[in-house]
Design a protein around this motif. Structure first.
Motif, PDB file in Angstrom:
ATOM      1  N   THR A 240       9.146  -0.816  -5.117  1.00 37.35           N
ATOM      2  CA  THR A 240       9.251  -1.930  -4.442  1.00 37.35           C
ATOM      3  C   THR A 240      10.921  -2.555  -4.206  1.00 37.35           C
ATOM      4  OG1 THR A 240       7.185  -2.675  -5.710  1.00 37.35           O
ATOM      5  CG2 THR A 240       8.374  -4.417  -4.836  1.00 37.35           C
ATOM      6  N   HIS A 302       1.378  -6.042  -8.818  1.00 32.11           N
ATOM      7  CA  HIS A 302       0.773  -5.577  -7.755  1.00 32.11           C
ATOM      8  C   HIS A 302       1.034  -6.325  -6.243  1.00 32.11           C
ATOM      9  CE1 HIS A 302      -1.022  -1.819  -9.248  1.00 32.11           C
ATOM     10  NE2 HIS A 302      -1.281  -2.588 -10.551  1.00 32.11           N
ATOM     11  N   THR A 306       2.779  -5.024  -3.020  1.00 28.81           N
ATOM     12  CA  THR A 306       2.109  -5.475  -1.686  1.00 28.81           C
ATOM     13  C   THR A 306       3.062  -6.077  -0.625  1.00 28.81           C
ATOM     14  OG1 THR A 306      -0.016  -5.331  -2.937  1.00 28.81           O
ATOM     15  CG2 THR A 306      -0.079  -5.866  -0.388  1.00 28.81           C
ATOM     16  N   SER A 309       6.072  -4.108   0.391  1.00 26.45           N
ATOM     17  CA  SER A 309       5.561  -3.186   1.174  1.00 26.45           C
ATOM     18  C   SER A 309       5.430  -3.716   2.479  1.00 26.45           C
ATOM     19  CB  SER A 309       4.463  -2.431   0.612  1.00 26.45           C
ATOM     20  OG  SER A 309       3.787  -1.409   1.520  1.00 26.45           O
ATOM     21  N   ILE A 310       4.481  -4.824   2.612  1.00 24.03           N
ATOM     22  CA  ILE A 310       4.000  -5.280   4.043  1.00 24.03           C
ATOM     23  C   ILE A 310       5.336  -5.921   4.661  1.00 24.03           C
ATOM     24  CG2 ILE A 310       2.471  -6.870   5.121  1.00 24.03           C
ATOM     25  CD1 ILE A 310       1.329  -4.254   4.084  1.00 24.03           C
ATOM     26  N   SER A 317       0.584   1.407  -0.595  1.00 22.37           N
ATOM     27  CA  SER A 317      -0.362   0.556  -1.388  1.00 22.37           C
ATOM     28  C   SER A 317      -0.713   1.125  -2.645  1.00 22.37           C
ATOM     29  CB  SER A 317      -1.557   0.445  -0.489  1.00 22.37           C
ATOM     30  OG  SER A 317      -2.167   1.496  -0.265  1.00 22.37           O
ATOM     31  N   THR A 318      -1.017   0.179  -3.796  1.00 23.20           N
ATOM     32  CA  THR A 318      -1.350   0.443  -5.069  1.00 23.20           C
ATOM     33  C   THR A 318      -2.862   0.160  -5.170  1.00 23.20           C
ATOM     34  OG1 THR A 318      -0.362  -1.540  -5.807  1.00 23.20           O
ATOM     35  CG2 THR A 318       0.954   0.494  -6.083  1.00 23.20           C
ATOM     36  N   TYR A 321      -6.254  -4.296  -0.845  1.00 24.76           N
ATOM     37  CA  TYR A 321      -6.175  -5.653  -0.668  1.00 24.76           C
ATOM     38  C   TYR A 321      -7.503  -6.269   0.265  1.00 24.76           C
ATOM     39  CZ  TYR A 321      -3.032  -3.978   3.212  1.00 24.76           C
ATOM     40  OH  TYR A 321      -2.478  -3.372   3.949  1.00 24.76           O
ATOM     41  N   ILE A 332      -0.911 -11.947   4.242  1.00 26.81           N
ATOM     42  CA  ILE A 332      -0.362 -10.710   4.539  1.00 26.81           C
ATOM     43  C   ILE A 332      -0.286 -10.352   5.957  1.00 26.81           C
ATOM     44  CG2 ILE A 332      -1.417  -8.013   4.654  1.00 26.81           C
ATOM     45  CD1 ILE A 332      -2.492  -8.715   1.599  1.00 26.81           C
ATOM     46  N   PRO A 440      -6.134  -0.110   3.217  1.00 28.77           N
ATOM     47  CA  PRO A 440      -5.306   0.780   2.818  1.00 28.77           C
ATOM     48  C   PRO A 440      -5.904   2.210   2.221  1.00 28.77           C
ATOM     49  CG  PRO A 440      -5.203  -1.556   1.802  1.00 28.77           C
ATOM     50  CD  PRO A 440      -6.318  -1.521   2.773  1.00 28.77           C
TER      51      PRO A 440
END
Length: 482
Positions: A240, A302, A306, A309-310, A317-318, A321, A332, A440
């Motif tokens: 991250t 998380h 996210t 990442s986005i 992704s973990t 979503y 998002i 995801p």
């Protein structure tokens, strides 16, 4: 139109791609994947031979102008992708060529959208090539070419402007070739630090290398079918942090390197970018406490991953979503469109453009109330030239036009609106995963070859800031001039 110069630079890109393919070839040999190694080596050899033949003699006329610069950029990315897809296709790991092109375009454009349901079946060599394509495309392939092929005469700047993300491109140092070298030096050093940090967090070497390429290029190809879920929370946290770092304008790092601390830390775009991340993380975490379970720290972790990442358009992704609350999914979608900073490896509209658009809207409202007032738009402490503001508005019009047409074209496949809208959002903004049937834990194999072709165009258009791709469709582009 200087076709000889266009072919010459395209050939140089082929040579660089041929050399780059030797790395996944070595990887395939190490892991004894002989069929993949043979496929990779054959494409590498072809690229090197064709490139060497076409660059044997430099054209007598090297002068070219803006339209050639845009055609060169679009043409190079197309050639790079069409050739880069061949190892997947020749090895038989991806049996349909359009799927292979989709996969590698997703790699080079640092999108991370995939048609694969079983990533690990590719084997280490092709997984390495898939991940390394992120690193190559992150800073820009032609930026790399300019480090070895200085053209002089201001022609380098035309290419760099056409390829570099953001509303405006400026030289960090007097010569463009030196700017390209400075960018790649920063990019390389940050990548090495990133990979080393992943190794210290307990990642296996191969994983650290491939995830490092994806993080640096903000690409997002996972190398395991489980995505990022198998890695420790510490590894996820490090991913991250580095995603966010690579989403910052590289000019900031150049200023830090030059010890211009005040200029580096006063970046309005970087501050806005970090503020968006903070607010989005807190909102999503508190909005999904029940959906995530396991307490506030788990939710914050998380949500942070996210959001990072986005907004950086990485796409790792973990968690899925798709199961989060609708307001969080709307956030998002906003982050998908917003993207990271100009001059970074991230995609999307870019935070700087959003700032300019909002300030321009504020200016127009002010002028309605005070018609005689003189009000200038300022960014990073400088008054913006009218042409920059105009180009941002023009970009937004083109962006909306391509967005709407693309959603319309893929709608004939019969999927729901959320799936189609997020699929175009994910590919056009170079994100990776979308929502609903392209979420995801899903992939893009559900779409027809025609829809995949539309999304291939969108990925390239999104990475190249739209106009280098659109200009290919204008008849005036190809007219000869005296």
């Amino acid at each position: 139109m200087n076709f000889s110069m266009i072919v010459y630079i395209l050939a140089w890109v082929l040579r660089i791609e041929g050399i780059s393919l030797l790395l996944p070839f070595i990887c395939a040999i190490i892991y004894r994947e002989h069929s993949s190694a043979a496929a990779i080596l054959s494409v590498s050899a072809m690229s090197l031979v064709v490139g060497a033949v076409l660059t044997r003699k430099k054209p007598k006329k090297i002068a070219f102008y803006t339209r050639e610069g845009f055609v060169i950029v679009a043409g190079c990315w197309l050639v790079l992708s069409l050739v880069g897809a061949l190892p997947f296709y020749i090895s038989g790991k991806i049996p349909h060529y359009i799927d292979a092109v989709f996969e590698i375009v997703s790699g080079f454009t640092t999108t991370g959208s995939s048609i694969l349901s079983d990533v690990e079946a590719l084997g280490k060599g092709l997984i390495f090539w898939r991940s390394f394509s992120h690193w190559m495309g992150g800073m820009g392939v032609l930026v790399l070419v300019l480090t070895v092929l200085p053209l002089g005469g201001g022609y380098n700047m035309m290419i760099m402007k056409a390829e570099s993300p953001g509303p405006d491109v400026s030289k960090m140092v007097p010569r463009v070739a030196d700017t390209a070298k400075a960018l790649y030096k920063i990019y390389f050093v940050l990548t090495v630090i990133c990979i080393f940090a992943f190794l210290l967090s307990g990642m296996p070497f191969f994983d650290a290398l491939c995830i490092g390429f994806g993080t640096a290029g903000t690409g997002g190809f996972a190398i395991r079918n489980s995505g990022m879920a198998d890695y420790s929370m510490f590894s996820q946290f490090l991913i991250t942090i580095f995603m966010i770092l690579f989403g910052i304008n590289f000019n900031v790092y150049y200023l830090l390197q030059r010890r211009k601390w005040k200029d580096a830390f006063s970046s309005e775009e970087a501050r806005t970018y970090l503020l968006i991340i903070l607010c989005s993380t807190l909102f999503i975490a508190f909005n999904n406490l029940k959906e995530m379970g396991n307490g506030l720290l788990f939710a914050l972790h998380h949500a942070f991953f996210t959001v990072g990442s986005i907004i950086t358009t990485t796409g790792f992704s973990t968690l899925d979503y798709n199961h989060w609350a609708v307001p969080s999914q709307m956030v998002i979608l906003f982050l998908m469109i917003s993207g990271a900073c100009a001059g970074s490896t991230g995609g999307g509209i870019k935070v700087s453009r959003l700032i300019i658009l909002l300030k321009n809207m504020g200016k127009e409202l002010h002028l309605i109330i005070h018609p005689e007032a003189i009000k200038r738009i300022r960014l990073e402490g400088k008054s913006l030239d009218y042409n920059v503001v105009r180009s941002v508005s023009t970009y937004l019009i083109a962006y909306c036009f391509v967005y709407i047409i693309s959603i319309f074209l893929i709608s004939f496949d019969g999927f729901d609106f959320t799936t189609n809208f997020s699929a175009i959002s994910a590919t056009f903004n170079n994100i990776g995963p979308g929502l609903a049937k392209v979420g995801p834990i899903e992939n893009f194999s559900i779409y027809s070859p025609f829809s995949k072709a539309v999304m291939i165009f969108d990925m390239l258009a999104g990475r190249l800031e739209i106009f280098p791709m659109l200009i290919l469709f204008s008849p005036k582009t190809w007219k000869r001039t005296n």
